[in-house]
Scaffold this motif. Structure first.
Motif, short mmCIF file in Angstrom:
data_model
loop_
_atom_site.label_atom_id
_atom_site.label_comp_id
_atom_site.label_asym_id
_atom_site.label_seq_id
_atom_site.Cartn_x
_atom_site.Cartn_y
_atom_site.Cartn_z
N GLY A 10 -28.60 -32.94 -61.61
CA GLY A 10 -29.41 -32.72 -62.79
C GLY A 10 -30.45 -31.64 -62.55
N ILE A 11 -30.54 -30.69 -63.47
CA ILE A 11 -31.61 -29.69 -63.47
C ILE A 11 -32.55 -30.11 -64.58
N VAL A 12 -33.83 -30.39 -64.23
CA VAL A 12 -34.67 -31.14 -65.15
C VAL A 12 -36.05 -30.50 -65.34
N THR A 13 -36.67 -30.92 -66.43
CA THR A 13 -38.07 -30.64 -66.72
C THR A 13 -38.68 -31.90 -67.30
N THR A 14 -39.98 -32.07 -67.15
CA THR A 14 -40.66 -33.24 -67.71
C THR A 14 -41.52 -32.78 -68.88
N ASP A 15 -41.34 -33.44 -70.02
CA ASP A 15 -41.94 -32.94 -71.25
C ASP A 15 -43.29 -33.59 -71.53
N LEU A 16 -43.83 -33.37 -72.71
CA LEU A 16 -45.17 -33.84 -73.06
C LEU A 16 -45.22 -35.34 -73.26
N ALA A 17 -44.08 -35.98 -73.49
CA ALA A 17 -44.01 -37.43 -73.57
C ALA A 17 -43.79 -38.05 -72.19
N ALA A 18 -43.82 -37.22 -71.14
CA ALA A 18 -43.59 -37.65 -69.75
C ALA A 18 -42.17 -38.16 -69.54
N VAL A 19 -41.25 -37.70 -70.37
CA VAL A 19 -39.84 -38.03 -70.19
C VAL A 19 -39.18 -36.87 -69.46
N THR A 20 -38.45 -37.19 -68.40
CA THR A 20 -37.75 -36.16 -67.63
C THR A 20 -36.37 -35.96 -68.24
N ARG A 21 -36.14 -34.76 -68.74
CA ARG A 21 -34.91 -34.43 -69.45
C ARG A 21 -34.26 -33.23 -68.76
N GLY A 22 -32.97 -33.05 -68.97
CA GLY A 22 -32.32 -31.90 -68.36
C GLY A 22 -30.84 -31.84 -68.66
N GLY A 91 -37.04 -27.87 -62.38
CA GLY A 91 -36.97 -26.46 -62.72
C GLY A 91 -38.17 -25.96 -63.49
N ASP A 92 -38.19 -24.65 -63.71
CA ASP A 92 -39.21 -23.98 -64.50
C ASP A 92 -38.59 -23.45 -65.79
N LEU A 93 -39.32 -23.58 -66.88
CA LEU A 93 -38.86 -23.05 -68.16
C LEU A 93 -39.31 -21.61 -68.31
N VAL A 94 -38.35 -20.71 -68.56
CA VAL A 94 -38.65 -19.29 -68.67
C VAL A 94 -38.02 -18.73 -69.94
N GLU A 95 -38.56 -17.58 -70.36
CA GLU A 95 -37.97 -16.85 -71.48
C GLU A 95 -36.63 -16.26 -71.03
N ILE A 96 -35.85 -15.79 -72.00
CA ILE A 96 -34.53 -15.28 -71.63
C ILE A 96 -34.60 -13.98 -70.84
N ASP A 97 -35.79 -13.34 -70.80
CA ASP A 97 -35.95 -12.17 -69.93
C ASP A 97 -36.44 -12.56 -68.54
N GLY A 98 -36.59 -13.87 -68.28
CA GLY A 98 -37.00 -14.34 -66.97
C GLY A 98 -38.49 -14.54 -66.80
N SER A 99 -39.30 -14.14 -67.75
CA SER A 99 -40.74 -14.31 -67.64
C SER A 99 -41.12 -15.77 -67.91
N PRO A 100 -42.23 -16.26 -67.34
CA PRO A 100 -42.61 -17.66 -67.55
C PRO A 100 -42.83 -17.96 -69.02
N TRP A 101 -42.39 -19.14 -69.44
CA TRP A 101 -42.63 -19.58 -70.81
C TRP A 101 -44.05 -20.13 -70.89
N ALA A 102 -44.81 -19.71 -71.87
CA ALA A 102 -46.22 -20.07 -71.97
C ALA A 102 -46.45 -21.57 -72.08
N ALA A 103 -45.46 -22.32 -72.55
CA ALA A 103 -45.64 -23.75 -72.77
C ALA A 103 -44.99 -24.61 -71.70
N CYS A 104 -44.59 -24.03 -70.58
CA CYS A 104 -43.98 -24.82 -69.50
C CYS A 104 -45.07 -25.60 -68.77
N PRO A 105 -45.01 -26.94 -68.74
CA PRO A 105 -46.06 -27.72 -68.07
C PRO A 105 -46.16 -27.43 -66.57
N ARG A 106 -45.04 -27.22 -65.92
CA ARG A 106 -45.08 -26.94 -64.48
C ARG A 106 -45.77 -25.61 -64.20
N HIS A 107 -45.51 -24.63 -65.05
CA HIS A 107 -46.17 -23.33 -64.90
C HIS A 107 -47.67 -23.48 -65.16
#
Length: 440
Positions: A10-22, A91-107
Motif C-alpha cells: 500500500g502507498i498511503v497518505t493520512t488525511d484530515l480525518a486521520a484516516v490512512t488511505r491509499g 508517501g507525499d502528495l505532489v502536483e503533476i509537475d512533481g512540486s509539493p502540493w500545498a495541502a499535503c499534511p506530511r509536507h
C-alpha cells in the motif's frame, strides 16, 4: 485457501480525518512507482470521518495529484498474522509537475520543522505514546496496570512488539491501562516526520493484528462512559542542529531552558486554536474534561498528568545526563487528529513563542479547578474548548494560527471539521461514543 497469493504494497497518505488511505500495487512492482507514484485527487482530502465529502468541498471534481512513495518510510512485517505481509509505504502528495502540493499534511510538518531550524536553530525529538482498547464484553474487568491484564490479551502484545520491531520501529513499553482491555504503546523518539510516520504505522499494525486475532482495536478518544479515555501523548524535546540537548536548565521554571520556556509559552498562548488540530473530532471533547487524567486548561505543570503540558521527571539514578533526559509531554491529543498536522501546529505555536519572546505565566502547582477565577487569571489558566465547534471558532479568531498553513489546507480542514462537528452534534452522548468507537 487455494491458488497463489500476490503480495500487495500500500502507498498511503493520512488525511484530515486521520484516516490512512491509499492505493495498492503488486509488491514486485512497487519499486517502479518511485518516480511517478500513483494517482490521487484533491477532493480525497475533503473526505470526513463519516465517509462523505465535506460541505463545502473546495476542490470539487477537477484536478489530479500524484502520491509519491517515500521508501524510507516503508513498514513491512510478517507478524500481523495475515496471509500476506503487512507492507505500507507512506508517501507525499505532489502536483503533476512533481512540486509539493500545498495541502499535503506530511509536507506541512516538514515545512514546520524546517522553519524551526531556520529561524531558531532548533530541532525536535518526538515520541508518540498511543492508547487504545481491545474491544470485548464490558463485564470483563481487569485491575489497571496489572500484569494479568496484559497477559489476558494473549498473543496480542508479544505479536505486536515483534511486528513493530520487524517493521523498523523501536517499541519501548507496552502496558495495560486504566480501562478494561485498554493498552498503551510507546515508541522511541525520532525526528518529527519519522515520528508521525511511525504513529501511523503503529495504528495500522495494531488494527490489522487485532483483526487477524479475531478482535477489534479502537483508538477512539472516549469509547465508553465511565472508563478512561484514550489519548495520544506527544513527548518532545529540543536540540540544536548538532544534536545537543537544549530543553534543560537547572535554574529555569520547571527546569526548562529559556528556549524551551519560550516554546512552551507559545503553545500555551495558542492552545485554544491548536486544539482543533490535536483533538480533532466531536468525540475528543468527551475526554478533555477536568479530573479525567487528560487535559482541560492551558496549563504547564511539573509532573502532573492533568496538565496539558507536563514536564516529565529527570531520574537521578540514570546514567544519562539530566539534559539528555528531560522532555515535555503534550496531553491534549488523540488518534482522531492527523499526526502530521498535530505535530506541525505544536511546532508552529512553539516557534511563535520563540519568535516573540513569549514568557511562561507563573506556574500553578494546584489543579486549576481548585483555584479561584482570579488565581486562574494570574496563572494564565484558560479552559480548553468544550467542543470541536468551539475549537474551530478559536482557530478562526487566532490571526497567527490562521497563517500556519496555506489557505487551501486550512480551508479544507475547516470545511471537513465543521461538517464532522455538525454531524457529531446531531448525536446524543451514547451515539457519539458508539459511532467513534466503531470509526476509530
Amino acid at each position: 485457501m487455494s491458488g497463489t497469493l500476490e503480495p500487495l504494497t500500500g502507498i498511503v497518505t493520512t488525511d484530515l480525518a486521520a484516516v490512512t488511505r491509499g492505493r495498492f500495487v503488486a509488491t514486485t512492482d512497487v519499486e517502479g512507482t518511485a518516480a511517478t507514484g500513483v494517482g490521487w485527487i484533491q477532493s480525497n482530502l475533503s473526505l470526513t470521518a463519516f465517509g462523505r465529502l465535506s460541505t463545502p468541498n473546495i476542490w470539487k471534481s477537477s484536478g489530479d495529484l500524484r502520491l509519491i512513495p517515500d521508501f524510507g518510510a516503508r513498514f513491512l512485517t510478517h507478524a500481523t498474522g495475515g496471509d500476506i505481509p503487512f507492507d505500507m509505504v507512506i508517501g507525499d502528495l505532489v502536483e503533476i509537475d512533481g512540486s509539493p502540493w500545498a495541502a499535503c499534511p506530511r509536507h506541512a510538518l516538514r515545512q514546520a520543522a524546517a522553519a524551526l531550524e531556520a529561524e531558531a536553530g532548533l530541532r525536535l525529538r518526538v515520541s508518540f505514546e498511543q492508547e487504545f482498547y481491545l474491544l470485548r464484553a464490558e463485564e470483563e474487568h481487569d485491575h489497571p496496570l496489572a500484569f494479568s491484564a496484559l497477559r489476558r490479551s494473549g498473543t496480542f502484545a508479544p505479536q505486536l512488539v515483534a511486528g513493530l520491531r520487524e517493521a523498523g520501529l523501536r517499541p519501548e513499553t507496552i502496558l495495560a491501562e486504566l480501562g478494561p482491555g485498554q493498552l498503551e504503546i510507546s515508541i522511541a523518539p525520532s525526528a518529527p516526520v519519522a515520528a508521525a510516520d511511525q504513529a501511523v504505522a503503529v495504528r495500522e499494525i495494531v488494527r490489522e493484528l487485532a483483526h487477524n486475532l479475531g478482535q477489534r482495536a479502537s483508538f477512539a478518544p472516549k469509547p465508553y462512559a465511565g472508563h478512561s479515555g484514550s489519548g495520544v501523548h506527544i513527548h518532545f524535546s529540543l536540540t540544536d542542529c548538532e544534536g545537543h540537548a537544549r530543553t534543560y536548565d537547572t535554574d529555569g521554571p520547571a527546569r526548562l531552558s529559556p528556549e524551551a520556556a519560550h516554546f512552551c509559552a507559545g503553545v500555551l498562548r495558542h492552545l485554544p486554536a491548536l486544539t482543533a488540530f490535536t483533538a480533532s473530532s466531536p468525540a475528543s471533547y468527551e475526554r478533555l474534561k477536568p479530573y479525567s487524567w487528560s487535559a482541560s486548561y492551558t496549563w504547564l505543570a511539573d509532573q502532573d498528568r492533568e496538565a496539558t503540558l507536563r514536564v516529565c521527571p529527570v531520574l537521578a539514578m540514570s546514567k544519562r545526563a539530566p539534559a539528555d533526559q528531560l522532555n515535555i509531554e503534550f496531553r491534549a491529543a488523540d488518534a482522531t487528529a492527523n499526526p502530521y498536522l498535530a505535530l506541525a501546529t505544536l511546532i508552529r505555536a512553539g516557534l511563535e513563542g520563540l519568535r516573540n519572546d513569549y514568557k511562561l505565566p507563573p506556574l500553578a502547582s494546584t489543579n486549576p479547578e481548585e483555584l479561584s477565577e482570579t488565581e486562574r487569571q494570574y496563572h494564565g489558566l484558560e479552559r480548553l474548548p468544550a467542543s470541536l465547534s468551539q475549537a474551530l471558532t478559536h482557530l478562526e479568531a487566532d490571526a497567527a494560527a490562521r497563517k500556519w498553513f496555506p489557505r487551501p489546507l486550512l480551508d479544507t480542514f475547516l470545511a471537513v471539521k465543521r461538517t464532522e462537528a455538525e454531524i457529531g452534534e446531531s448525536l446524543d452522548e451514547d451515539g457519539l461514543r458508539e459511532t467513534y468507537r466503531t470509526l476509530y
